[in-house]
Design an enzyme around this catalytic site. Sequence first.
Site, PDB file in Angstrom:
ATOM      1  N   CYS A 180       0.030   2.414  -5.181  1.00 21.10           N
ATOM      2  CA  CYS A 180      -1.247   2.969  -5.454  1.00 21.10           C
ATOM      3  C   CYS A 180      -0.146   4.571  -5.530  1.00 21.10           C
ATOM      4  O   CYS A 180       0.407   4.974  -4.320  1.00 21.10           O
ATOM      5  CB  CYS A 180      -1.934   3.354  -4.799  1.00 21.10           C
ATOM      6  N   HIS A 219       0.804  -1.300  -0.244  1.00 21.20           N
ATOM      7  CA  HIS A 219      -0.104   0.309   0.574  1.00 21.20           C
ATOM      8  C   HIS A 219       0.893   0.896   0.338  1.00 21.20           C
ATOM      9  O   HIS A 219       2.003   1.132   0.466  1.00 21.20           O
ATOM     10  CB  HIS A 219      -0.834  -0.090   1.473  1.00 21.20           C
TER      11      HIS A 219
END
Length: 801
Positions: free
Chosen positions: A437, A388
Amino acid sequence: MDEWNLGLETLNEVALNRLAEMLDNSNCGWRQLAAAFKEQSKFFCSEKEMTSCSLQVLNARGSPSRYLLSLLAEKKCPLALLLQCLKKIEHHNAASLLTTYVEPIKILTNPQTVQVPIGSTVTLVCKAVGPPGLTYQWFRKKEEVPGGNASELILKPAQEGSYICRVNSEGKYVFSGWAYVRVFRPYDSGSEVSFPSSVSRLCITEQPRAQLLSEGDTLLLECSAQGNPPPQFQWYHNQQPLLKAIRHFIKIPCVTTADRGVYRCRVFTPNHELWSDNVQVEIGPGSCAEAYWEANDEHKADSLPRQMGDLYATDKVALLMGNMNYAHHRELRAPMADVYELSNLLRQLDFKVVSLLDLNRHEMHRAVSEFLLLLGRGVYGLLYFAGHGYENYGNSFMVPIDAPASYTSDHCLWVQDVLQRMQERQTGLNVFLLDMCRKRNLNDDIIQQPGPLKVTANIVFGYATCVDAEAFEVNKDDLSNGIFMSFLKKRLMEQEKVTVMLDRVAEDMGRCELTRGRQALELRSNLSERRTLTDRIQAPECPVMASTRNLQWSIAHALPESRVLQFDCGVKVQLGFAAEFSNIMIIYTRILETPADIRTCSAELSDFTEGPEVDLKRTNQASLRDAGSLLLVMDDRLQQEQPRLFTRLCALQRLKNELSFTVCLHFQYDNLDEAVHEQRNVTVGKPLVSKLNLHEPHRLHTSTASFSSDLQSTSMPLYSSFAQDLQASLPSFTSASFAESTDACFYTHPGISSASDLRRINEPEENISPEFLMSVEPRASKSLTHAAVDKPPNFSHFHSF
């Protein structure tokens, strides 16, 4: 005295080295000195620091005492306390030496300018006070006066010229003022006599000139001056004095961008001073390491243009981090397979790879700090992260597994900060591959302000997706790949400039219909040279640099030595070890020998040391897959007639003490129905990355030793407690010699002489121990099976990071 209130860091290198020589002994030396600080908790050395001191003997020029003094200097130990401890251990010679260096030398009487008739006798006097044993040296201009080794210099007859006296004490010295002896004939006595004096005019006759250079060039600046007495010089760079730059010129070979800036020279005599012009030195991109090699390659013509393959790396180092099992966020699947496959590919390119899964914030910061220690001038550094992440205001952040639900930059690792720290290591290439991301984090309204980056023209960022977009996983059998890695692994081995290779990856992704409009690779780069990941490794100017980097890397990649346990019942059990990642290890057990009267027998592991993650439901499994390893699946290569049980240990970075466990032997005799049990406790030290103690607070980095900020000048230690394990697990170390010490047997590395030696040392990383397979597999077998690697990815299920 004020001088004794100063810190140990104020001592010069000569003094520190002399002290170290006196303390490098077992009777009254550095160990006793360290123990003398026991009552001073601030300066007391931990067991780990003491071990690091011991390991300095691994380097031919290493010194445990010198390393200890560096630690004390880092802790701001005052000189008075050091003297007190030296006296406490009754090391009178060292205490006297320290006094000699700390006590200042003060000139009380300077020699005076005189004018005498020809044939007269002149006595010049210089008196000084300071530490015991002061010595004097007299000079006439730059030539030493024969016999001028006393506080009084008797010239009989007098010789005209400028005279100066140097007062010495060990490594320190102080100059007196200049005195001019003027000799005249008697018939001139009634006339006005003019002679040069110590206040004669000082002038600069040649100013330094601005220069425009490339990395690897030689910088030469000159400043000529005239005066009486002869002037002295001190060069400054960006308003800071340059150490030992005290001649009328400075010469810096193999410059880097760190050498750019404003230079000027201070020209002075005891009564006057002048400053040269400020000159700007601009340094463009280049390779200092390449300049050294080209200068020493007699077969390379100066007129040859720079071609692909002409560029070299002094070494290649990669840190790969994959976070999957998040505490407060959706778990991921791709990082494990992605990190594993990238590790295999980079190893084939001779990268030293550190691969870590599931790190918390503190462990990520420590891992990066250890990674930086492996970098140095001309080294290629690659950092890969899968997990992440987010991006705010142009700053990228990697999210650790312990990040809270509403995390901010305070909970994450800041990519731009890592880049700035990598630049300080003067690397030849900095590559960041971020498979995460880049959406905005609405919980984080802090705008980070990174410090100024150096214009090094050697930075490459490969983002798995573009700004404000997500990155995705793709399912494939029991494993999962990120889309970025699915395309990257097909291009990574190409001998192309890094940016060209990543451009092709972007084009491949753009041609895939399922990824179009969802995820697009973004490339940011200022790379001005045709550097590739396939560039060769060329040994640096100092061979110790390559050797110490390999030793430091080996600290985190040493497996326990395979061993055989002999039980009282006559059963022999073999324990073997294999590494799946730098922080994940497989332990297998195998029954080697069973007495004839024992019908059945099995050996299982239990009671593991606290720290590593062990899934009890998956311990002592008959196959690697059942034990939780989806990557080291090679049951088809093992001899099935010799059953094995496999146990997988994760998160070794959290192992605080030595790894220990119990081997439980269950067996049954032919004439008995009841099972019999026998146990053996086993301790295998600290395997793989656990030796780095990433769980501890950030250690102090000194400027002169292993856990130091400069690999170019020092070596990094090998942990003595696992020296024998390293000998077994690193083939290139088999010819090493062992030197006896008062404390232990220390492993001595013979040095590295060629690129082939570097490759041999690079190979053991994450290898399976020889006992794990019945035969040694070729190097290509480290990768996933061809069926798994070459299978077309299935993009039917997208999972946002």
